[in-house]
Every structure is written in C-alpha cells, then in structure tokens.
Design a protein around this motif. Structure first.
Motif, PDB file in Angstrom:
ATOM      1  N   GLY A 187      -7.844   3.417  -4.763  1.00 42.68           N
ATOM      2  CA  GLY A 187      -9.243   3.696  -4.406  1.00 42.68           C
ATOM      3  C   GLY A 187      -9.409   3.995  -2.929  1.00 42.68           C
ATOM      4  O   GLY A 187     -10.119   4.933  -2.552  1.00 42.68           O
ATOM      5  N   ARG A 188      -8.768   3.204  -2.080  1.00 45.14           N
ATOM      6  CA  ARG A 188      -8.834   3.461  -0.628  1.00 45.14           C
ATOM      7  C   ARG A 188      -8.217   4.813  -0.288  1.00 45.14           C
ATOM      8  O   ARG A 188      -8.765   5.575   0.518  1.00 45.14           O
ATOM      9  CB  ARG A 188      -8.124   2.359   0.149  1.00 45.14           C
ATOM     10  N   ALA A 189      -7.078   5.102  -0.906  1.00 49.80           N
ATOM     11  CA  ALA A 189      -6.375   6.358  -0.608  1.00 49.80           C
ATOM     12  C   ALA A 189      -7.217   7.573  -0.964  1.00 49.80           C
ATOM     13  O   ALA A 189      -7.301   8.525  -0.184  1.00 49.80           O
ATOM     14  CB  ALA A 189      -5.029   6.394  -1.340  1.00 49.80           C
ATOM     15  N   ASP A 233       0.832  -1.201   0.000  1.00 50.06           N
ATOM     16  CA  ASP A 233       0.000   0.000   0.000  1.00 50.06           C
ATOM     17  C   ASP A 233       0.874   1.262   0.000  1.00 50.06           C
ATOM     18  O   ASP A 233       0.608   2.203  -0.748  1.00 50.06           O
ATOM     19  CB  ASP A 233      -0.941  -0.017   1.203  1.00 50.06           C
ATOM     20  N   ARG A 239       0.966   4.036  -2.968  1.00 51.79           N
ATOM     21  CA  ARG A 239       0.674   5.437  -2.635  1.00 51.79           C
ATOM     22  C   ARG A 239       1.847   6.344  -2.993  1.00 51.79           C
ATOM     23  O   ARG A 239       1.648   7.471  -3.448  1.00 51.79           O
ATOM     24  CB  ARG A 239       0.291   5.572  -1.168  1.00 51.79           C
ATOM     25  N   ALA A 257     -10.505   7.656  -1.371  1.00 54.00           N
ATOM     26  CA  ALA A 257     -11.714   7.660  -0.534  1.00 54.00           C
ATOM     27  C   ALA A 257     -11.412   8.245   0.846  1.00 54.00           C
ATOM     28  O   ALA A 257     -12.244   8.968   1.408  1.00 54.00           O
ATOM     29  CB  ALA A 257     -12.276   6.241  -0.411  1.00 54.00           C
ATOM     30  N   GLU A 258     -10.231   7.955   1.372  1.00 50.92           N
ATOM     31  CA  GLU A 258      -9.825   8.521   2.667  1.00 50.92           C
ATOM     32  C   GLU A 258      -9.761  10.045   2.620  1.00 50.92           C
ATOM     33  O   GLU A 258      -9.897  10.703   3.648  1.00 50.92           O
ATOM     34  CB  GLU A 258      -8.462   7.970   3.095  1.00 50.92           C
ATOM     35  N   GLU A 260      -7.048  -1.047  -5.964  1.00 47.52           N
ATOM     36  CA  GLU A 260      -7.735  -1.048  -4.670  1.00 47.52           C
ATOM     37  C   GLU A 260      -7.039  -0.095  -3.699  1.00 47.52           C
ATOM     38  O   GLU A 260      -7.695   0.649  -2.971  1.00 47.52           O
ATOM     39  CB  GLU A 260      -7.797  -2.462  -4.085  1.00 47.52           C
ATOM     40  N   SER A 261      -5.708  -0.119  -3.703  1.00 44.77           N
ATOM     41  CA  SER A 261      -4.945   0.800  -2.841  1.00 44.77           C
ATOM     42  C   SER A 261      -5.224   2.253  -3.192  1.00 44.77           C
ATOM     43  O   SER A 261      -5.445   3.082  -2.306  1.00 44.77           O
ATOM     44  CB  SER A 261      -3.442   0.530  -2.955  1.00 44.77           C
TER      45      SER A 261
END
Length: 191
Positions: free
Chosen positions: A137-139, A87, A91, A141-142, A134-135
């Motif tokens: 997308g999570r970043a 991750d 990032r 979204a955060e 996915e990483s």
C-alpha cells in the motif's frame, strides 16, 4: 484477468506506451476489455484504472518464505516487519506490479488499487500478511496511486474479514457483499 499471485512479478512487458501480458489468456482478456472501451491500448484509456495487482498478500506471506527471518523463539526480531529489509523484500516480490502502476501513472492515468480481503489461508503467516499489504500500500501510494482500503467496514475486532463478507468454501476471496462495498467505495470516489 487471472489469479492474483500471477500479477506480482514477470507478468507483462511494455510495448510503446501500452503493455502486453505474457499469459495468452490474460492478454486476450485485456484486449477484449480495451475493445469494449473502444481504445487500442493502456495509453489511450480515458477512464480510471482500478486494479488489485501486487495485493496478493497471502502469496507474499507464504510461511515457509519467512522462516529464515524468525528468531529461535519463533518470533520476528523487533521492528523487522515494519523495517527497511522487510519492506525491500516485499517490494521485490511485487516489483512488476509496482512497475505496472508506475507505467500507468506515467501515462497520466488515474489509478486506484484495491486492498485484498482480510483472509489469511493456512499456508500464510498472518503477521507477514498484515505487514506485507501495508508495504505494498505504501509503495503504490508513493507512485500516486489511490489505495482503496475498506478494512474499517469489512473486518471484525481481530482484523480479519467478517464471515458474512467471505466467499463460502473459499479461503481467500470476499463474496458478492464484499464486492458491493468495494463498488460503493469506488462510486464515492467519483467512478
């Protein structure tokens, strides 16, 4: 505005509350778009910002970049692709895209990030591609960015883009039918 791989790291600078793209052609296109909207900069935007920056997962997933992390049998260590090191590496690869999103959100803009077509060219590692997006997308979204994910409507049982939604003679992009699905999703979200 340009090739997706150009919007991961080192592509913009801040100028007050606005941004300046380092590539002259990209900057020109950006200024033209702002002119069409009648605003001088990003900080004056009154419509939602739709963007794909950082989602060039095929670029992040270039096979050669990940060989060092593979075990002798050719796989990845258990949990690596969902773990903190992976991750952090992803990032770092898209750091300036994340900075762009953070800046836009800091201005109070509604920002939507569109996930890529599920197409993995031969130069890319499919496992890394899937995990990297996915990483990212999570970043985003955060950061409060809305992630537009149409994979359930555009992929087959393998998880890859359905052929009828692929650009012919192109190993990365979706076609016009795919674009219509994205636009329908954006309209459903009130854009």
């Amino acid at each position: 505005m340009g090739s997706g791989r150009d919007f991961t790291a080192g592509f913009h600078d801040l100028r007050g509350d606005d941004v300046v793209f380092r590539d002259a052609e990209t900057e020109s296109r950006y200024r033209s778009a702002l002119d069409e909207l009648g605003v001088p900069g990003l900080d004056r935007l009154t419509v939602p910002l739709v963007c794909t920056f950082g989602f060039s997962a095929h670029f992040v997933a270039t096979t050669e970049n990940w060989r060092i992390y593979r075990t002798r049998d050719g796989g990845f260590p258990p949990g690596f692709l969902g773990g903190p090191l992976f991750d952090a590496l992803v990032r770092a690869a898209v750091r300036d895209a994340l900075a762009f999103y953070a800046h836009a959100r800091g201005l109070g803009l509604r920002v939507l990030a569109v996930m890529p077509p599920q197409r993995v060219p031969g130069m890319s590692d499919r496992e890394v591609f899937m995990a990297a997006q996915e990483s990212v997308g999570r970043a985003v979204a955060e950061l409060g960015v809305e992630v537009v994910d149409v994979r359930a409507r555009t992929t087959d049982a393998s998880g890859l883009q359905r052929p009828e939604l692929c650009e012919k003679d192109d190993i990365i992009h979706g076609n016009l039918a795919f674009g219509r699905i994205i636009l329908a999703e954006l309209l459903d979200r009130g854009l």
